[in-house]
Scaffold this active site. Structure first.
Site, PDB file in Angstrom:
ATOM      1  N   GLU A  93      -3.039 -10.411   5.928  1.00 51.26           N
ATOM      2  CA  GLU A  93      -2.794  -9.567   7.091  1.00 51.26           C
ATOM      3  C   GLU A  93      -4.085  -9.228   7.826  1.00 51.26           C
ATOM      4  OE1 GLU A  93      -1.077  -6.017   5.602  1.00 51.26           O
ATOM      5  OE2 GLU A  93       0.579  -7.033   4.605  1.00 51.26           O
ATOM      6  N   CYS A 106      -9.146  -5.240  11.744  1.00 46.77           N
ATOM      7  CA  CYS A 106      -9.269  -5.037  10.297  1.00 46.77           C
ATOM      8  C   CYS A 106      -8.758  -6.298   9.617  1.00 46.77           C
ATOM      9  CB  CYS A 106      -8.459  -3.824   9.862  1.00 46.77           C
ATOM     10  SG  CYS A 106      -8.507  -3.506   8.075  1.00 46.77           S
ATOM     11  N   CYS A 113      -5.131  -8.634  -4.509  1.00 45.90           N
ATOM     12  CA  CYS A 113      -6.295  -7.868  -4.966  1.00 45.90           C
ATOM     13  C   CYS A 113      -6.131  -7.562  -6.439  1.00 45.90           C
ATOM     14  CB  CYS A 113      -6.415  -6.574  -4.165  1.00 45.90           C
ATOM     15  SG  CYS A 113      -7.864  -5.576  -4.594  1.00 45.90           S
ATOM     16  N   CYS A 117      -5.778  -0.365  -7.481  1.00 46.70           N
ATOM     17  CA  CYS A 117      -5.696   1.014  -6.978  1.00 46.70           C
ATOM     18  C   CYS A 117      -4.234   1.386  -6.746  1.00 46.70           C
ATOM     19  CB  CYS A 117      -6.492   1.146  -5.680  1.00 46.70           C
ATOM     20  SG  CYS A 117      -8.245   0.747  -5.859  1.00 46.70           S
ATOM     21  N   CYS A 120      -2.383   1.737  -3.175  1.00 45.29           N
ATOM     22  CA  CYS A 120      -2.512   0.642  -2.219  1.00 45.29           C
ATOM     23  C   CYS A 120      -1.468  -0.431  -2.458  1.00 45.29           C
ATOM     24  CB  CYS A 120      -3.914   0.042  -2.324  1.00 45.29           C
ATOM     25  SG  CYS A 120      -4.207  -1.316  -1.168  1.00 45.29           S
ATOM     26  N   CYS A 334      -2.440  -1.530   4.627  1.00 47.19           N
ATOM     27  CA  CYS A 334      -2.824  -2.783   3.970  1.00 47.19           C
ATOM     28  C   CYS A 334      -1.766  -3.245   2.976  1.00 47.19           C
ATOM     29  CB  CYS A 334      -4.156  -2.602   3.229  1.00 47.19           C
ATOM     30  SG  CYS A 334      -5.508  -2.148   4.304  1.00 47.19           S
TER      31      CYS A 334
END
Length: 345
Positions: A93, A106, A113, A117, A120, A334
């Site tokens: 994205e 961005c 990932c 976290c 997120c 995100c």
């Protein structure tokens, strides 16, 4: 023979490749400009190169491209969210935001990932692979083509941890800021990390003029470890020591991201502890009302409480702002759009 990704190579590395091919160095600069100024997608378009050389390049290299798979436009503020499809079918994205000073993009640095976290959406499906320098560049180039204008600021804060993809990100930054490319000053680039101390120290040695943003999101180790597994590897003392050293080496002030989670890290005592931690650093704290992601169970507090947290930090001598929220109607946080696309595929 498997072809190599030419667009990911810096000008110096392309020059070295051309020397090995027995070509004069000036040809490397010609090709570099075709790739990054004119942004061609085929070697046939490089019309000032000899035909045999174009054929030789086509045999040895490929020119990376990506495509817009989905494009969502906010009816509230005009923010544009892109779901890009890569050559191998993976998706990432980018979000384009319009400000008075120009368009900011961005971008993502990884497919997925591995930082874990909890607040997120990017990390929910895990890490797939790193993005190449060319793929990150194409996020910018494709957005500019869609905008029919220039992206004036780039933020590495989309899907992925930039410092977990260090070498590719450094190549991306070198090409992005090259005078022979689109020549975007690194003073207009921000890089956000969840706190990879080794990466921060390595970045400090580069002495780049970008803005470093550190996702802190807690005033102490106990709270931070609950939502950010990276804290178990690098605790807050280690992280803040690295940040102080970074400032001393680069002279660039660090911005700390702090997602306010109702009942977790948003009490007055948390603001006081945070201010104490950051005392003497000249730090800026960017307060972020946490994005609601169903899988996390986290929720945001009321606006009045967020403003009170900001005011308390200011009274304690810490500069703090509340991030302006854009694209709330188009899953602009995100990882949200990529996750939705994966689930419906």
């Amino acid at each position: 023979m498997e072809k190599s990704d030419l667009k990911s190579l810096t000008e110096q590395r392309i020059e070295a490749e051309f020397v090995r091919m027995g070509q004069p160095k000036f040809r490397a600069r010609q090709v570099y400009r075709w790739l990054h100024q004119k942004q061609v997608s085929t070697f046939a378009e490089m019309t000032d190169l000899p035909t045999p050389l174009r054929g030789q390049l086509d045999e040895k290299f490929y020119i990376n491209t990506i495509r817009i798979k989905k494009r969502l436009v906010s009816s509230i503020d005009g923010t544009v969210k892109y779901l890009y499809e890569l050559r191998d079918g993976n998706c990432v994205e980018a979000v384009r935001m319009q400000y008075k000073h120009g368009a900011s993009l961005c971008i993502s640095t990884q497919v997925g990932c591995r930082m874990g976290c909890r607040f997120c959406a990017s990390t929910l499906a895990g890490w797939v692979r790193n993005l190449t320098a060319s793929e990150m560049l194409d996020e910018v180039y494709t957005a500019q083509q869609d905008l029919r204008g220039r992206i004036s600021n780039v933020v590495l804060m989309g899907i992925g941890e930039p410092l977990d993809n260090f070498d590719n990100v450094m190549a991306f930054l070198e090409i992005l800021s090259s005078r022979e490319g689109i020549n975007l000053s690194l003073r207009h680039v921000s890089l956000s990390t969840c706190g990879l101390v080794d990466g921060i120290r390595a970045l400090a040695e580069k002495k780049l003029q970008l803005t470093l943003s550190v996702s802190l999101h807690a005033p102490n180790d106990s709270i931070r470890s609950q939502s950010m597994p990276v804290n178990q590897r690098y605790n807050m003392d280690d992280l803040l020591d690295a940040c102080r050293d970074y400032f001393e080496q680069t002279g660039r002030r660090i911005s700390f991201e702090y997602a306010l989670i109702a009942g977790v890290n948003d009490a007055p005592a948390h603001a006081e502890e945070l201010a104490s931690r950051l005392s003497g650093m000249g730090a800026h704290v960017n307060l972020i009302p946490v994005n609601p992601v169903a899988e996390t169970g986290y929720r945001r507090g009321k606006r009045a409480g967020i403003e009170a947290f900001q005011a308390q930090l200011e009274r304690l001598g810490v500069n703090a702002t509340i991030r302006r929220e854009l694209g709330t109607d188009i899953a602009a946080a995100c990882g949200q759009l990529r996750r939705q696309d994966t689930e419906t595929a």
